[in-house]
Design a protein around this motif. Structure first.
Motif, mmCIF file in Angstrom:
data_model
loop_
_atom_site.group_PDB
_atom_site.id
_atom_site.type_symbol
_atom_site.label_atom_id
_atom_site.label_comp_id
_atom_site.label_asym_id
_atom_site.label_seq_id
_atom_site.Cartn_x
_atom_site.Cartn_y
_atom_site.Cartn_z
ATOM 1 N N LEU A 73 73.520 55.463 34.301
ATOM 2 C CA LEU A 73 72.270 56.124 33.918
ATOM 3 C C LEU A 73 71.077 55.472 34.607
ATOM 4 N N GLU A 74 71.093 54.133 34.678
ATOM 5 C CA GLU A 74 70.018 53.430 35.393
ATOM 6 C C GLU A 74 69.965 53.875 36.849
ATOM 7 N N THR A 75 71.136 53.935 37.484
ATOM 8 C CA THR A 75 71.204 54.316 38.894
ATOM 9 C C THR A 75 70.713 55.748 39.095
ATOM 10 N N ARG A 76 71.086 56.645 38.182
ATOM 11 C CA ARG A 76 70.640 58.036 38.305
ATOM 12 C C ARG A 76 69.128 58.159 38.066
ATOM 13 N N GLY A 77 68.605 57.327 37.180
ATOM 14 C CA GLY A 77 67.152 57.306 36.969
ATOM 15 C C GLY A 77 66.404 56.913 38.234
ATOM 16 N N LEU A 78 66.912 55.882 38.902
ATOM 17 C CA LEU A 78 66.298 55.442 40.164
ATOM 18 C C LEU A 78 66.374 56.539 41.220
ATOM 19 N N LEU A 79 67.494 57.264 41.230
ATOM 20 C CA LEU A 79 67.656 58.353 42.198
ATOM 21 C C LEU A 79 66.604 59.434 41.995
ATOM 22 N N GLN A 80 66.270 59.748 40.741
ATOM 23 C CA GLN A 80 65.267 60.799 40.484
ATOM 24 C C GLN A 80 63.922 60.440 41.100
ATOM 25 N N LEU A 81 63.605 59.156 41.096
ATOM 26 C CA LEU A 81 62.329 58.709 41.676
ATOM 27 C C LEU A 81 62.383 58.759 43.198
ATOM 28 N N GLN A 82 63.517 58.333 43.768
ATOM 29 C CA GLN A 82 63.634 58.322 45.224
ATOM 30 C C GLN A 82 63.769 59.729 45.787
ATOM 31 N N TRP A 83 64.371 60.617 45.000
ATOM 32 C CA TRP A 83 64.649 61.968 45.480
ATOM 33 C C TRP A 83 63.377 62.817 45.495
ATOM 34 N N HIS A 84 62.808 63.070 44.326
ATOM 35 C CA HIS A 84 61.604 63.915 44.281
ATOM 36 C C HIS A 84 60.583 63.387 43.279
ATOM 37 N N ASP A 85 60.591 62.081 43.059
ATOM 38 C CA ASP A 85 59.607 61.422 42.200
ATOM 39 C C ASP A 85 59.470 62.127 40.852
ATOM 40 N N ASN A 86 60.606 62.466 40.275
ATOM 41 C CA ASN A 86 60.623 63.155 38.987
ATOM 42 C C ASN A 86 60.529 62.108 37.871
ATOM 43 N N ILE A 87 59.316 61.813 37.465
ATOM 44 C CA ILE A 87 59.071 60.749 36.490
ATOM 45 C C ILE A 87 59.716 61.072 35.142
ATOM 46 N N ASP A 88 59.552 62.307 34.675
ATOM 47 C CA ASP A 88 60.077 62.678 33.358
ATOM 48 C C ASP A 88 61.596 62.521 33.304
ATOM 49 N N LYS A 89 62.272 62.992 34.361
ATOM 50 C CA LYS A 89 63.736 62.910 34.384
ATOM 51 C C LYS A 89 64.193 61.452 34.485
ATOM 52 N N ALA A 90 63.478 60.690 35.327
ATOM 53 C CA ALA A 90 63.823 59.272 35.474
ATOM 54 C C ALA A 90 63.688 58.549 34.135
ATOM 55 N N MET A 91 62.593 58.811 33.418
ATOM 56 C CA MET A 91 62.370 58.155 32.129
ATOM 57 C C MET A 91 63.445 58.554 31.120
ATOM 58 N N GLU A 92 63.886 59.801 31.200
ATOM 59 C CA GLU A 92 64.952 60.262 30.300
ATOM 60 C C GLU A 92 66.224 59.432 30.511
ATOM 61 N N TYR A 93 66.612 59.208 31.778
ATOM 62 C CA TYR A 93 67.832 58.443 32.055
ATOM 63 C C TYR A 93 67.662 56.966 31.690
ATOM 64 N N PHE A 94 66.490 56.407 31.966
ATOM 65 C CA PHE A 94 66.270 54.992 31.620
ATOM 66 C C PHE A 94 66.321 54.793 30.108
ATOM 67 N N ASN A 95 65.723 55.708 29.358
ATOM 68 C CA ASN A 95 65.749 55.585 27.893
ATOM 69 C C ASN A 95 67.168 55.748 27.339
ATOM 70 N N LYS A 96 67.949 56.645 27.940
ATOM 71 C CA LYS A 96 69.347 56.802 27.518
ATOM 72 C C LYS A 96 70.146 55.537 27.804
ATOM 73 N N ALA A 97 69.845 54.912 28.947
ATOM 74 C CA ALA A 97 70.536 53.664 29.299
ATOM 75 C C ALA A 97 70.259 52.593 28.248
ATOM 76 N N ILE A 98 69.021 52.488 27.806
ATOM 77 C CA ILE A 98 68.652 51.480 26.809
ATOM 78 C C ILE A 98 69.308 51.782 25.465
ATOM 79 N N GLU A 99 69.434 53.076 25.127
ATOM 80 C CA GLU A 99 70.124 53.448 23.887
ATOM 81 C C GLU A 99 71.581 52.968 23.904
#
Length: 508
Positions: free
Chosen positions: A373-399
């Motif tokens: 999930l962390e890796t996919r969050g980073l990809l969202q930022l590198q791909w199209h700077d999708n902050i909302d999607k990245a934050m969703e994956y980072f928060n799921k990772a922490i859960e």
């Protein structure tokens, strides 16, 4: 400069007030007539109440605050000076940079000196175990019915991933009256404890246990080699590369066919960006142990980095095919997860959609692993700077895993971009709990100070001037490049490591 001569900065009413109350003072001067920095700060504060843009008072208050140790407040004043001067005054900017560096170094040193050691996530530990397939302790897990009776409790804890219990259980055995009477395999207890001290970030204790093993005549070759390469790993973390490579060479002199040595040295070369050397060592590790999955995957990854560096499209296609075949070869975690994340990293440079699809598949297959999930969050930022999607994956990772340092750090960075500075500071404070190397701490404190100073400036000026972000970004770049390993550890670690280094030199 006398208050009465500052006519360019104050109205007549203000000058009359200042001359009556401070007529015989040099505002903020630290000369023989005015030594007390706290009084300097008070005088400057009075002056700034009458004119908040009086840059000389801000600078002098910053110097006074610096002398009294309040570097955060000094940094804020220095930033405001640079904002008012539009970064046109080189002296002011250099002072800002000096305070910034001093504050970050102070914060890192205090953190290292006072931190509570915590083990990383279970996934990180499982990956670490895979780095050492020849480790005599880890190898015992393949035969759980044959655990030595005296070593049974720590090995059971290791098998069941009850990692927090391992150091206390090993210590109980080591401190027992029977320990010295046990067979030579007792040194494996020290090896296991030292291994978990490394994971804990307690390098002093790890080095002590390694020294005990290496000074023992009862240590087997496998135990000695494992102690040497793990001690080398500690030295690499402390950026003592010369002595780390000496340990690798000592290990090779004992057994040149021990694949773990080349894997660890290859990782060191990879950190140093010496790709050809890394490739040679990873290939040697696979030659020594054809089942060494982590080494094989890194040979593929280094081939990709070399292809990227040399613009070699043919080699790139070969590497992609190798990874695709590796999915069929490595079916179980953590190798399979390592394969997914490395393949996604390769596809990042080739096809973002394929990289994202790869990680999506991994999440379905291994929903309990936060690292994906962390890796996919980073990809969202590198791909199209999708902050909302990245934050969703980072928060799921922490859960899934509350020890996700990367997720906390990335969320903190994103909250800074959104100007949610208080939330950013809280997230970065959580990230600080779970990192233990100088470089990691440095990066997070730089981010935290950026958030803190922007929050302070916003509260004082009512808004954040765009130039403030430019100043922060420039200082980040300057600060990260600071090299001296001695400033990267607590004084206890410095003393212990330096002592062992000089002793080893004398023995050689």
């Amino acid at each position: 400069i006398w208050f009465m001569h500052e006519s360019a900065h104050f109205s007549r009413v203000a000058r009359d007030h200042l001359n009556r109350n401070y007529g015989q003072r040099w505002i903020g001067r630290e000369g023989s007539n005015y030594k007390k920095y706290s009084s300097v700060e008070a005088d400057c504060t009075k002056a700034l109440e009458l004119n908040s843009k009086y840059t000389k008072a801000l600078l002098r208050r910053a110097r006074a605050l610096e002398q009294t140790g309040d570097l955060e407040a000094a940094l804020k004043d220095s930033f405001i000076v640079c904002i008012h001067e539009d970064v046109s005054n080189k002296t002011s900017f250099l002072k800002l940079h000096e305070i910034y560096v001093k504050l970050v170094e102070q914060q890192v040193q205090e953190n290292l000196a006072n931190r509570k050691f915590l083990l990383p996530s279970k996934y990180t530990i499982k990956i670490f175990i895979e780095y050492f397939p020849k480790d005599p302790v880890f190898s015992r897990l393949q035969h759980p019915t044959n655990f030595p009776q005296f070593f049974k409790k720590p090995l059971e804890a290791l098998k069941n991933a009850e990692y927090d219990d391992i150091i206390p259980l090993c210590t109980e055995i080591i401190k027992s009256d029977e320990f010295d009477k046990l067979s030579s395999s007792k040194l494996e207890v020290l090896l296991l404890r030292a291994t978990f001290y490394i994971l804990l970030g307690d390098y002093v204790s790890a080095i002590r246990d390694f020294e005990s093993i290496l000074n023992s005549e009862d240590a087997t070759d496998d135990v000695k080699i494992c102690a040497l390469i793990k001690r080398a790993r500690v030295y690499v973390k402390l950026e003592m590369l010369e002595i780390a490579f000496e340990d690798f060479e000592l290990a090779i002199s004992i057994n040149a066919r021990y694949g773990d040595i080349y894997y660890q040295r290859g990782q060191t070369y990879l950190l140093m960006e010496k790709l050809d050397d890394a490739k040679r060592d990873f290939e040697r590790a696979v030659e020594c142990n054809s089942n060494f999955g982590m080494a094989y995957l890194l040979t593929c990854y280094v081939d990709f980095k070399l292809a990227e560096e040399n613009l070699d499209l043919r080699l790139t296609r070969v590497v992609v095919k190798k990874f695709e075949r590796a999915f069929k070869r490595f079916l179980n975690p953590p190798e399979s997860i390592y394969c997914y994340t490395l393949y996604a990293d390769v596809q990042l440079c080739l096809n973002f959609k394929k990289a994202d699809a790869c990680l999506a598949k991994a999440i379905v297959k291994y929903p309990e692993y936060a690292v994906i999930l962390e890796t996919r969050g980073l990809l969202q930022l590198q791909w199209h700077d999708n902050i909302d999607k990245a934050m969703e994956y980072f928060n799921k990772a922490i859960e899934l895993d509350y020890k996700c340092e990367t997720a906390y750090k990335e969320l903190g960075k994103l909250e800074i971009r959104r100007e949610n500075f208080e939330k950013a500071i809280k997230l970065l404070d959580k990230a600080l709990i779970f990192c233990c190397t100088y470089k990691e701490l440095l990066q997070i404190y730089i981010l935290r100070n950026s958030a803190k100073v922007q929050l302070d400036v916003k509260n004082e000026l009512g808004s954040i001037p765009p130039i403030l972000r430019s100043i922060s970004d420039f200082i980040k770049i300057q600060n990260v490049e600071k090299p001296d390993w001695l400033k990267r550890t607590s004084s206890a670690v410095q003393l212990e490591v330096k002592t062992n280094y000089f002793i080893s030199k004398q023995l050689v």
